[in-house]
Design a protein around this motif. Structure first.
Motif, short mmCIF file in Angstrom:
data_model
loop_
_atom_site.label_atom_id
_atom_site.label_comp_id
_atom_site.label_asym_id
_atom_site.label_seq_id
_atom_site.Cartn_x
_atom_site.Cartn_y
_atom_site.Cartn_z
N PRO A 29 0.81 -1.24 0.00
CA PRO A 29 0.00 0.00 0.00
C PRO A 29 0.84 1.28 0.00
CG PRO A 29 -0.92 -1.58 1.54
CD PRO A 29 0.41 -2.13 1.11
N THR A 30 2.01 1.27 0.62
CA THR A 30 2.82 2.48 0.66
C THR A 30 3.39 2.83 -0.71
OG1 THR A 30 4.89 1.33 1.18
CG2 THR A 30 3.50 1.95 3.03
N LEU A 31 3.44 1.84 -1.61
CA LEU A 31 3.95 2.11 -2.96
C LEU A 31 3.02 3.04 -3.73
CD1 LEU A 31 5.07 -1.49 -4.02
CD2 LEU A 31 6.51 0.38 -3.21
N LYS A 32 1.77 3.09 -3.30
CA LYS A 32 0.80 3.92 -4.01
C LYS A 32 1.16 5.40 -3.90
CE LYS A 32 -4.02 3.42 -5.19
NZ LYS A 32 -5.28 2.72 -4.85
N VAL A 33 1.70 5.81 -2.75
CA VAL A 33 2.09 7.21 -2.56
C VAL A 33 3.20 7.57 -3.55
CG1 VAL A 33 3.03 8.88 -0.93
CG2 VAL A 33 1.45 7.11 -0.13
N TYR A 34 4.18 6.69 -3.64
CA TYR A 34 5.30 6.92 -4.57
C TYR A 34 4.81 6.93 -6.01
CZ TYR A 34 9.50 5.87 -7.31
OH TYR A 34 10.50 5.89 -8.25
N LEU A 35 3.94 6.00 -6.35
CA LEU A 35 3.44 5.92 -7.72
C LEU A 35 2.59 7.14 -8.08
CD1 LEU A 35 2.48 2.16 -8.02
CD2 LEU A 35 4.30 3.34 -9.24
N LYS A 36 1.86 7.67 -7.10
CA LYS A 36 1.04 8.85 -7.37
C LYS A 36 1.92 10.04 -7.74
CE LYS A 36 -2.92 11.41 -5.64
NZ LYS A 36 -3.92 11.53 -4.55
N GLN A 37 3.05 10.14 -7.05
CA GLN A 37 3.99 11.22 -7.36
C GLN A 37 4.60 11.02 -8.74
OE1 GLN A 37 7.13 11.82 -4.48
NE2 GLN A 37 8.49 12.63 -6.05
N THR A 38 5.06 9.80 -9.02
CA THR A 38 5.71 9.55 -10.31
C THR A 38 4.72 9.62 -11.48
OG1 THR A 38 5.48 7.16 -9.97
CG2 THR A 38 7.56 8.17 -9.33
N ALA A 39 3.45 9.32 -11.20
CA ALA A 39 2.45 9.40 -12.26
C ALA A 39 2.35 10.80 -12.82
CB ALA A 39 1.09 8.95 -11.73
N HIS A 40 2.44 11.80 -11.96
CA HIS A 40 2.38 13.19 -12.42
C HIS A 40 3.73 13.66 -12.95
CE1 HIS A 40 -1.73 13.96 -11.05
NE2 HIS A 40 -1.45 13.18 -10.03
N GLU A 41 4.81 13.15 -12.36
CA GLU A 41 6.14 13.51 -12.85
C GLU A 41 6.35 13.00 -14.28
OE1 GLU A 41 8.89 11.94 -10.05
OE2 GLU A 41 8.73 13.65 -8.70
N LYS A 42 5.73 11.88 -14.59
CA LYS A 42 5.88 11.27 -15.91
C LYS A 42 5.58 12.28 -17.02
CE LYS A 42 3.95 7.42 -18.66
NZ LYS A 42 3.17 8.17 -19.68
N TYR A 43 4.52 13.04 -16.86
CA TYR A 43 4.12 13.98 -17.90
C TYR A 43 5.00 15.22 -17.92
CZ TYR A 43 0.31 10.77 -18.34
OH TYR A 43 -0.40 9.63 -18.55
N ILE A 44 5.53 15.58 -16.76
CA ILE A 44 6.49 16.70 -16.71
C ILE A 44 7.77 16.30 -17.43
CG2 ILE A 44 7.90 18.13 -15.19
CD1 ILE A 44 5.67 17.84 -13.09
N TYR A 45 8.28 15.10 -17.12
CA TYR A 45 9.50 14.61 -17.75
C TYR A 45 9.32 14.48 -19.27
CZ TYR A 45 11.34 13.39 -13.11
OH TYR A 45 11.79 13.42 -11.82
N GLU A 46 8.17 13.93 -19.68
CA GLU A 46 7.97 13.72 -21.11
C GLU A 46 7.88 15.05 -21.86
OE1 GLU A 46 4.59 11.09 -21.15
OE2 GLU A 46 5.89 9.33 -21.40
N ALA A 47 7.27 16.06 -21.24
CA ALA A 47 7.22 17.38 -21.87
C ALA A 47 8.61 17.97 -21.97
CB ALA A 47 6.30 18.30 -21.06
N LEU A 48 9.42 17.75 -20.93
CA LEU A 48 10.80 18.26 -20.93
C LEU A 48 11.62 17.56 -22.02
CD1 LEU A 48 13.01 19.97 -19.60
CD2 LEU A 48 13.41 18.07 -18.02
N LEU A 49 11.46 16.26 -22.15
CA LEU A 49 12.20 15.50 -23.16
C LEU A 49 11.81 15.96 -24.57
CD1 LEU A 49 12.02 11.89 -21.66
CD2 LEU A 49 13.99 13.45 -21.65
N ALA A 50 10.51 16.21 -24.75
CA ALA A 50 10.05 16.64 -26.07
C ALA A 50 10.57 18.04 -26.41
CB ALA A 50 8.52 16.63 -26.11
N ALA A 51 10.59 18.92 -25.40
CA ALA A 51 11.03 20.30 -25.64
C ALA A 51 12.54 20.39 -25.87
CB ALA A 51 10.63 21.18 -24.46
#
Length: 313
Positions: free
Chosen positions: A53-75
């Protein structure tokens, strides 16, 4: 509109739900396969009820970071990424994401703690980057912990070349006489202070503060200035605050993160440590005395081997 989620937030929640379902399934299958049985004790239910269950907290953070990182990679149209770790909570997700986009990762080995176990060679699969290490000995340590050593490249030791050039110059003795303390963090816990199981607990305040107080007590009445060089920039403030609270009779100065560790090591008469650091090798190379200060009840077979070999006292 505050009542509507952005499309990337909706996608992040979907990714989180689907990924967590896969993780729960993987852990259930591992429990059925008796992966979590150790010395006749089954820890499977504990892992499922308290760890997963504690992994969900980490995954929630990375789920949103994923789109930030992908936008940065594209730019940036990034072709390669350089990191200082690709296995812990801080860097593993970013390294895995860039790798999934076909981007080459280069990991400059930050440190490689010695271990007293060895993963079977046919089970050494971990590899997210081309990892650059100083020596074949360090490469072997990565292999012992499960790295695929075909992705570990020995580069030599250019930083030690600089150390030797620096210490070859004759310097006047420092006034007052100096001792160097290579410090880590003293916070109670920090998810960004990564490490390996059985090792990283040394880098927290519960372990470090008693060691530091022992050093201060040992130096009372002696004509030395203690230079505290924190490992990370984030730790500087907490070390200054601790010293302010302790009000030691010993002269103590906390350096900034930007100051040159090699220069401080060269100007000091000895090095104090209370956690694993490459400083033990660097001090040994230029024949500086090393004092490993640990709680009385703490025993380490590896540290005892270093002491028996004459690397520290």
């Amino acid at each position: 509109n505050h009542f509507h989620q952005r499309s990337d937030d909706v996608d992040a929640e979907k990714w989180l739900r689907q990924t967590f379902e896969k993780i729960e399934y993987a852990f259930r299958e591992a429990h059925k396969a008796e992966v979590f049985i150790r010395q006749d004790q089954d820890y499977g239910l504990f892992v499922q009820d308290f760890i997963v269950p504690t992994l969900k907290v980490y995954l929630k953070q990375t789920a949103h970071e994923k789109y930030i990182y992908e936008a940065l990679l594209a730019a940036s149209q990034c072709k390669a990424l350089i990191v200082d770790e690709d296995y812990a909570a801080r860097g593993s997700f970013l390294a895995a994401l860039t790798r999934s986009h076909g981007i080459q990762n280069y990991c400059i080995s930050h440190a490689s703690p010695a271990v007293d176990f060895k993963v079977r060679e046919d089970a050494r699969f971990f590899s997210q980057s081309l990892t650059l290490v100083n020596s074949s000995f360090e490469k072997d340590l990565y292999g012992r912990r499960g790295w695929n050593t075909q992705s570990v490249l020995v580069t030599g030791t250019p930083r030690y070349d600089r150390l030797f050039k620096l210490t070859a110059k004759k310097r006047k003795a420092s006034t007052p006489r100096r001792l160097l303390y290579a410090a880590t963090g003293i916070w109670p816990h920090n998810p960004d202070q990564h490490g390996f199981l059985g090792w990283h607990f040394m880098t927290y305040g519960g372990f470090q503060k008693p060691c530091f107080k022992t050093i201060l007590k040992a130096l009372e009445g002696l004509p030395f200035e203690l230079i505290v060089k924190p490992h990370s920039a984030e730790a500087v403030f907490s070390w200054k605050k601790l010293i302010e609270d302790l009000k030691p009779s010993v002269s103590v100065r906390v350096t900034s993160h930007a100051e040159d560790f090699f220069l401080h090591l060269d100007e000091s008469e000895a090095l104090f440590l209370s956690y694993w650091s490459t400083a033990v090798i660097e001090a040994a190379l230029i024949k500086k005395p090393i004092y490993m200060v640990l709680p009385e009840a703490y025993r380490s077979q590896i540290i005892e081997q270093y002491a028996d070999a004459g690397y520290c006292g």
